[in-house]
Design a protein around this motif. Sequence first.
Motif, PDB file in Angstrom:
ATOM      1  N   ARG A   1       0.839  -1.314   0.132  1.00 57.02           N
ATOM      2  CA  ARG A   1      -0.152  -0.058  -0.081  1.00 57.02           C
ATOM      3  C   ARG A   1       0.915   1.267  -0.185  1.00 57.02           C
ATOM      4  NH1 ARG A   1      -5.441  -0.707   3.728  1.00 57.02           N
ATOM      5  NH2 ARG A   1      -6.100  -2.817   3.122  1.00 57.02           N
ATOM      6  N   THR A   2      -0.017   2.346  -0.528  1.00 51.11           N
ATOM      7  CA  THR A   2       0.862   3.692  -0.294  1.00 51.11           C
ATOM      8  C   THR A   2      -0.204   4.662  -0.260  1.00 51.11           C
ATOM      9  OG1 THR A   2       2.371   5.297  -1.583  1.00 51.11           O
ATOM     10  CG2 THR A   2       0.583   4.033  -2.784  1.00 51.11           C
ATOM     11  N   GLN A   3       0.392   5.738   0.317  1.00 48.22           N
ATOM     12  CA  GLN A   3      -0.600   6.732   0.899  1.00 48.22           C
ATOM     13  C   GLN A   3      -1.031   7.778  -0.178  1.00 48.22           C
ATOM     14  OE1 GLN A   3      -1.855   5.002   3.850  1.00 48.22           O
ATOM     15  NE2 GLN A   3      -2.461   7.265   4.059  1.00 48.22           N
ATOM     16  N   ALA A   4      -2.159   8.247  -0.253  1.00 52.95           N
ATOM     17  CA  ALA A   4      -2.437   9.750  -1.185  1.00 52.95           C
ATOM     18  C   ALA A   4      -3.078  11.011  -0.727  1.00 52.95           C
ATOM     19  CB  ALA A   4      -3.108   8.777  -2.524  1.00 52.95           C
ATOM     20  N   THR A   5      -2.620  11.901  -0.931  1.00 49.10           N
ATOM     21  CA  THR A   5      -3.347  13.061  -0.277  1.00 49.10           C
ATOM     22  C   THR A   5      -4.600  13.724  -1.320  1.00 49.10           C
ATOM     23  OG1 THR A   5      -1.535  14.447  -1.090  1.00 49.10           O
ATOM     24  CG2 THR A   5      -1.462  13.595   1.126  1.00 49.10           C
ATOM     25  N   PHE A   6      -5.478  14.239  -0.727  1.00 53.30           N
ATOM     26  CA  PHE A   6      -6.371  15.033  -1.683  1.00 53.30           C
ATOM     27  C   PHE A   6      -6.044  16.067  -2.173  1.00 53.30           C
ATOM     28  CE2 PHE A   6     -10.153  17.595  -1.945  1.00 53.30           C
ATOM     29  CZ  PHE A   6     -11.032  16.938  -2.861  1.00 53.30           C
ATOM     30  N   VAL A   7      -6.497  16.161  -3.736  1.00 52.48           N
ATOM     31  CA  VAL A   7      -6.259  17.362  -4.567  1.00 52.48           C
ATOM     32  C   VAL A   7      -7.406  18.179  -4.816  1.00 52.48           C
ATOM     33  CG1 VAL A   7      -5.300  17.802  -6.864  1.00 52.48           C
ATOM     34  CG2 VAL A   7      -4.183  16.015  -5.713  1.00 52.48           C
ATOM     35  N   SER A   8      -8.584  17.549  -5.484  1.00 45.99           N
ATOM     36  CA  SER A   8      -9.611  18.313  -5.650  1.00 45.99           C
ATOM     37  C   SER A   8     -10.615  17.435  -6.216  1.00 45.99           C
ATOM     38  CB  SER A   8      -9.377  19.529  -6.885  1.00 45.99           C
ATOM     39  OG  SER A   8      -9.196  18.853  -7.939  1.00 45.99           O
ATOM     40  N   PRO A   9     -11.907  17.584  -6.253  1.00 47.03           N
ATOM     41  CA  PRO A   9     -12.908  17.195  -7.026  1.00 47.03           C
ATOM     42  C   PRO A   9     -12.497  16.813  -8.666  1.00 47.03           C
ATOM     43  CG  PRO A   9     -14.008  18.792  -5.818  1.00 47.03           C
ATOM     44  CD  PRO A   9     -12.436  18.977  -5.527  1.00 47.03           C
ATOM     45  N   PHE A  10     -12.963  15.721  -9.090  1.00 43.48           N
ATOM     46  CA  PHE A  10     -12.521  15.424 -10.597  1.00 43.48           C
ATOM     47  C   PHE A  10     -13.795  15.806 -11.520  1.00 43.48           C
ATOM     48  CE2 PHE A  10     -10.235  12.629 -13.632  1.00 43.48           C
ATOM     49  CZ  PHE A  10      -9.644  13.738 -14.466  1.00 43.48           C
ATOM     50  N   PRO A  11     -13.722  16.795 -12.616  1.00 43.23           N
ATOM     51  CA  PRO A  11     -15.082  16.805 -13.005  1.00 43.23           C
ATOM     52  C   PRO A  11     -15.350  15.858 -13.995  1.00 43.23           C
ATOM     53  CG  PRO A  11     -13.561  18.891 -13.120  1.00 43.23           C
ATOM     54  CD  PRO A  11     -12.926  17.769 -12.603  1.00 43.23           C
ATOM     55  N   ARG A  12     -14.524  15.079 -14.339  1.00 44.38           N
ATOM     56  CA  ARG A  12     -15.049  13.837 -15.320  1.00 44.38           C
ATOM     57  C   ARG A  12     -15.768  12.794 -14.451  1.00 44.38           C
ATOM     58  NH1 ARG A  12      -9.198  12.785 -18.911  1.00 44.38           N
ATOM     59  NH2 ARG A  12      -8.670  15.169 -19.119  1.00 44.38           N
ATOM     60  N   VAL A  13     -16.276  12.106 -15.254  1.00 45.85           N
ATOM     61  CA  VAL A  13     -17.044  11.073 -14.871  1.00 45.85           C
ATOM     62  C   VAL A  13     -16.525   9.597 -15.612  1.00 45.85           C
ATOM     63  CG1 VAL A  13     -19.355   9.508 -14.647  1.00 45.85           C
ATOM     64  CG2 VAL A  13     -19.260  12.248 -14.560  1.00 45.85           C
ATOM     65  N   ASP A  14     -16.178   8.345 -14.559  1.00 44.44           N
ATOM     66  CA  ASP A  14     -15.605   7.311 -14.921  1.00 44.44           C
ATOM     67  C   ASP A  14     -16.788   6.596 -15.779  1.00 44.44           C
ATOM     68  OD1 ASP A  14     -14.837   4.719 -15.069  1.00 44.44           O
ATOM     69  OD2 ASP A  14     -13.396   5.003 -13.419  1.00 44.44           O
ATOM     70  N   PRO A  15     -16.659   6.340 -16.947  1.00 43.29           N
ATOM     71  CA  PRO A  15     -17.718   5.767 -17.482  1.00 43.29           C
ATOM     72  C   PRO A  15     -18.142   4.315 -16.935  1.00 43.29           C
ATOM     73  CG  PRO A  15     -15.667   5.697 -18.916  1.00 43.29           C
ATOM     74  CD  PRO A  15     -15.458   6.499 -17.862  1.00 43.29           C
ATOM     75  N   ARG A  16     -17.167   3.608 -16.374  1.00 43.56           N
ATOM     76  CA  ARG A  16     -17.429   2.308 -15.612  1.00 43.56           C
ATOM     77  C   ARG A  16     -18.407   2.596 -14.411  1.00 43.56           C
ATOM     78  NH1 ARG A  16     -11.669   0.423 -14.482  1.00 43.56           N
ATOM     79  NH2 ARG A  16     -11.938   2.534 -13.460  1.00 43.56           N
ATOM     80  N   ILE A  17     -18.247   3.857 -13.786  1.00 41.01           N
ATOM     81  CA  ILE A  17     -18.995   3.796 -12.491  1.00 41.01           C
ATOM     82  C   ILE A  17     -19.563   5.214 -12.551  1.00 41.01           C
ATOM     83  CG2 ILE A  17     -18.584   3.750 -10.085  1.00 41.01           C
ATOM     84  CD1 ILE A  17     -15.891   2.610 -10.563  1.00 41.01           C
ATOM     85  N   GLN A  18     -20.930   5.129 -12.349  1.00 38.37           N
ATOM     86  CA  GLN A  18     -21.581   6.491 -12.357  1.00 38.37           C
ATOM     87  C   GLN A  18     -21.553   6.988 -10.979  1.00 38.37           C
ATOM     88  OE1 GLN A  18     -22.688   8.203 -15.310  1.00 38.37           O
ATOM     89  NE2 GLN A  18     -21.768   6.429 -16.140  1.00 38.37           N
ATOM     90  N   GLY A  19     -20.744   8.044 -10.678  1.00 31.61           N
ATOM     91  CA  GLY A  19     -20.767   8.480  -9.222  1.00 31.61           C
ATOM     92  C   GLY A  19     -19.696   9.732  -9.343  1.00 31.61           C
TER      93      GLY A  19
END
Length: 361
Positions: A235-253
């Motif tokens: 595992r590795t840690q990741a820090t929050f940047v911002s909301p991402f305006p794009r929508v992943d076509p595989r997952i509606q969310g």
Amino acid sequence: MKSRNLRARAASLRLSGVVAAALVTLTLLGGCQNRATKKDEHPETQSKPGPAQITVENGQTFITLDAPTQKRLGFTVATLASTVTRSQATFPAVVVSVQELATFRTTYVAAQAQLQKARIQAGVADKEYARLKVLFGENQNVSEKSLQSAEAALQSDEADVRAAEQQLNLQASALRQEWGEVVAEWATEGSAQFQSIVDRGEAKRGQALVEMTMPAGTTFAPPKSISLELPGGSRTQATFVSPFPRVDPRIQGRSFLYLASGQRELPPGLNLVAHLPVGSPLKGVVIPASAVVWSENKAWVYAQVSPERFSRSPVPTDVPVEDGFFAGEGFSAGDKIVTVGAQALLSEEMLLHSQGGGDEN
């Protein structure tokens, strides 16, 4: 008469021999019985138990291993400490390609240069127009036509400046719509953060942008930090940047961008699992991953109940943490568990079972 006496003496001698033989037999039998009795009275003189034993008490299996065997197997035992954590939710994540950002930066820098050139030309034209205007006002030392030409050149150059500014604004606006405010600012300014995510050569350990998506209906806010599960289980840690305006076509969310540092093994397009802390704080202990063994599709750990006695217990895996699994019940602070050698202990248990199973108490 003499013959009769001889026969009587011979019979008496035969009877004495029989009695003597019987006494000898009884004496021998008595000796054997005494030796057997003495042997039973000292069971420690019989065969000693082996270095590994298995017993079952009230349905719980216990493995007994003597100290030399434990040393041979390289056992390490650790004491559990109390801790506080939160429940974990898992969501899909993917490493984002930043090639588009690199291309944008090149185009944006060219547009900035064009704007700068237009501003310089407009500045020169403005000064020329101001000079001719003064001369024209001083008894018309220059022709009106020259003044009008200078004014037209100034207006043309000012129009070029406005067009270049609009072009830059359109590019920045498009980038914000695609990547969000934070990343767009990084790209337009050419910040060190931007250079870190687009320049990840072999000799450098830059940063990777990761898109994490929460399915529709998820109500809680994205945390400031998440744990990313890499291929292979690390595992590795990741820090929050911002909301991402794009929508992943595989997952509606809802999608969010996170920044993972120093990971050259995160190529664009790599699918990851994001672990997020959610819910109220939980009190319990952390079972180290090194202590966990898998059998019958379940996770187990060996607790040391005495210096030479061990018992296998199931481990809950519904709350994974960075170093293993969180257990809110079933284990307590101060419990001792095998952190090195647990797999060898499981193999020893399976071997003992195959040799006849444990003794029921």
